[in-house]
Design a protein around this motif. Structure first.
Motif, PDB file in Angstrom:
ATOM      1  N   TRP A   1       5.418   6.437   8.705  1.00 49.49           N
ATOM      2  CA  TRP A   1       4.395   7.236   8.031  1.00 49.49           C
ATOM      3  C   TRP A   1       4.307   6.852   6.553  1.00 49.49           C
ATOM      4  O   TRP A   1       3.215   6.707   6.001  1.00 49.49           O
ATOM      5  N   LYS A   2       5.474   6.693   5.901  1.00 52.21           N
ATOM      6  CA  LYS A   2       5.494   6.311   4.495  1.00 52.21           C
ATOM      7  C   LYS A   2       4.772   4.977   4.281  1.00 52.21           C
ATOM      8  O   LYS A   2       3.999   4.822   3.336  1.00 52.21           O
ATOM      9  N   LYS A   3       5.038   4.026   5.169  1.00 53.51           N
ATOM     10  CA  LYS A   3       4.397   2.718   5.053  1.00 53.51           C
ATOM     11  C   LYS A   3       2.885   2.845   5.243  1.00 53.51           C
ATOM     12  O   LYS A   3       2.109   2.273   4.483  1.00 53.51           O
ATOM     13  N   ALA A   4       2.467   3.583   6.248  1.00 55.12           N
ATOM     14  CA  ALA A   4       1.031   3.772   6.504  1.00 55.12           C
ATOM     15  C   ALA A   4       0.358   4.450   5.323  1.00 55.12           C
ATOM     16  O   ALA A   4      -0.750   4.071   4.923  1.00 55.12           O
ATOM     17  N   ASN A   5       1.003   5.423   4.758  1.00 54.36           N
ATOM     18  CA  ASN A   5       0.454   6.152   3.610  1.00 54.36           C
ATOM     19  C   ASN A   5       0.326   5.231   2.395  1.00 54.36           C
ATOM     20  O   ASN A   5      -0.689   5.239   1.694  1.00 54.36           O
ATOM     21  N   GLU A   6       1.338   4.435   2.149  1.00 55.15           N
ATOM     22  CA  GLU A   6       1.302   3.495   1.021  1.00 55.15           C
ATOM     23  C   GLU A   6       0.203   2.458   1.219  1.00 55.15           C
ATOM     24  O   GLU A   6      -0.526   2.121   0.280  1.00 55.15           O
ATOM     25  N   LEU A   7       0.061   1.943   2.433  1.00 54.29           N
ATOM     26  CA  LEU A   7      -0.986   0.962   2.702  1.00 54.29           C
ATOM     27  C   LEU A   7      -2.373   1.579   2.516  1.00 54.29           C
ATOM     28  O   LEU A   7      -3.288   0.922   2.013  1.00 54.29           O
ATOM     29  N   SER A   8      -2.528   2.826   2.903  1.00 52.28           N
ATOM     30  CA  SER A   8      -3.801   3.517   2.707  1.00 52.28           C
ATOM     31  C   SER A   8      -4.142   3.594   1.220  1.00 52.28           C
ATOM     32  O   SER A   8      -5.291   3.378   0.818  1.00 52.28           O
ATOM     33  N   PHE A   9      -3.146   3.877   0.410  1.00 53.97           N
ATOM     34  CA  PHE A   9      -3.351   3.920  -1.044  1.00 53.97           C
ATOM     35  C   PHE A   9      -3.760   2.539  -1.564  1.00 53.97           C
ATOM     36  O   PHE A   9      -4.673   2.418  -2.391  1.00 53.97           O
ATOM     37  N   GLN A  10      -3.103   1.481  -1.067  1.00 56.16           N
ATOM     38  CA  GLN A  10      -3.438   0.122  -1.505  1.00 56.16           C
ATOM     39  C   GLN A  10      -4.868  -0.242  -1.118  1.00 56.16           C
ATOM     40  O   GLN A  10      -5.585  -0.890  -1.896  1.00 56.16           O
TER      41      GLN A  10
ATOM     42  N   ILE B   1      -4.674 -11.262  -1.480  1.00 51.41           N
ATOM     43  CA  ILE B   1      -4.389  -9.836  -1.301  1.00 51.41           C
ATOM     44  C   ILE B   1      -4.640  -9.447   0.147  1.00 51.41           C
ATOM     45  O   ILE B   1      -3.837  -8.732   0.759  1.00 51.41           O
ATOM     46  N   VAL B   2      -5.746  -9.936   0.707  1.00 54.66           N
ATOM     47  CA  VAL B   2      -6.052  -9.653   2.111  1.00 54.66           C
ATOM     48  C   VAL B   2      -4.933 -10.172   3.006  1.00 54.66           C
ATOM     49  O   VAL B   2      -4.464  -9.467   3.899  1.00 54.66           O
ATOM     50  N   GLY B   3      -4.476 -11.394   2.757  1.00 57.13           N
ATOM     51  CA  GLY B   3      -3.394 -11.965   3.568  1.00 57.13           C
ATOM     52  C   GLY B   3      -2.136 -11.125   3.527  1.00 57.13           C
ATOM     53  O   GLY B   3      -1.504 -10.886   4.559  1.00 57.13           O
ATOM     54  N   LYS B   4      -1.767 -10.652   2.337  1.00 55.60           N
ATOM     55  CA  LYS B   4      -0.566  -9.815   2.211  1.00 55.60           C
ATOM     56  C   LYS B   4      -0.748  -8.489   2.943  1.00 55.60           C
ATOM     57  O   LYS B   4       0.156  -8.036   3.653  1.00 55.60           O
TER      58      LYS B   4
ATOM     59  N   ASP C   1       0.494  -5.921  10.119  1.00 55.39           N
ATOM     60  CA  ASP C   1       1.175  -6.489  11.295  1.00 55.39           C
ATOM     61  C   ASP C   1       2.552  -5.849  11.465  1.00 55.39           C
ATOM     62  O   ASP C   1       2.956  -5.501  12.580  1.00 55.39           O
ATOM     63  N   ASP C   2       3.262  -5.682  10.346  1.00 53.29           N
ATOM     64  CA  ASP C   2       4.577  -5.052  10.393  1.00 53.29           C
ATOM     65  C   ASP C   2       4.466  -3.589  10.834  1.00 53.29           C
ATOM     66  O   ASP C   2       5.259  -3.106  11.644  1.00 53.29           O
TER      67      ASP C   2
END
Length: 110
Positions: free
Chosen positions: A4-13, A87-90, A96-97
């Protein structure tokens, strides 16, 4: 939950990335990619709150689908030169992770 933390951080990015999109995209790509990115952590939260394994799994499946949708929007944004390709690639790698983590959770649920 780490996923969840990862998904939330990615949403912010994704939100930060889309700040520079043209106003003409407000109801197009901007809205779509932000909603799909935010949907991931929302569905993970909902899965966490469900009682049965089947219910939990269904919400993780929806979260995974939204992750793939977000990747698709990122690829489009890169192709039309809205987003920097590095940025898109990262971000694609990070998603993917995240998808891999969701797959592990779903496998554990049976």
């Amino acid at each position: 939950m780490e996923v969840w933390k990862k998904a939330n951080e990615l949403s912010f990015q994704v939100f930060e990335l889309t700040k520079s999109l043209p106003r003409s995209e407000d109801y197009g790509l901007t809205s779509q990619i932000r909603r799909s990115a935010n949907s991931i952590s929302s569905n993970i939260s909902e899965a966490f709150g469900r009682k049965t394994k089947k219910d939990k799994r269904n919400f993780y499946i929806v979260a995974r689908g939204s992750a793939f949708e977000t990747q698709s929007h990122l690829l489009y944004g890169g192709k039309v030169k809205y987003f920097n390709e590095q940025i898109v690639g990262k971000l694609i790698e990070e998603y993917d992770d995240l998808i891999h983590q969701l797959n592990k959770i779903m496998k554990a649920l049976g």
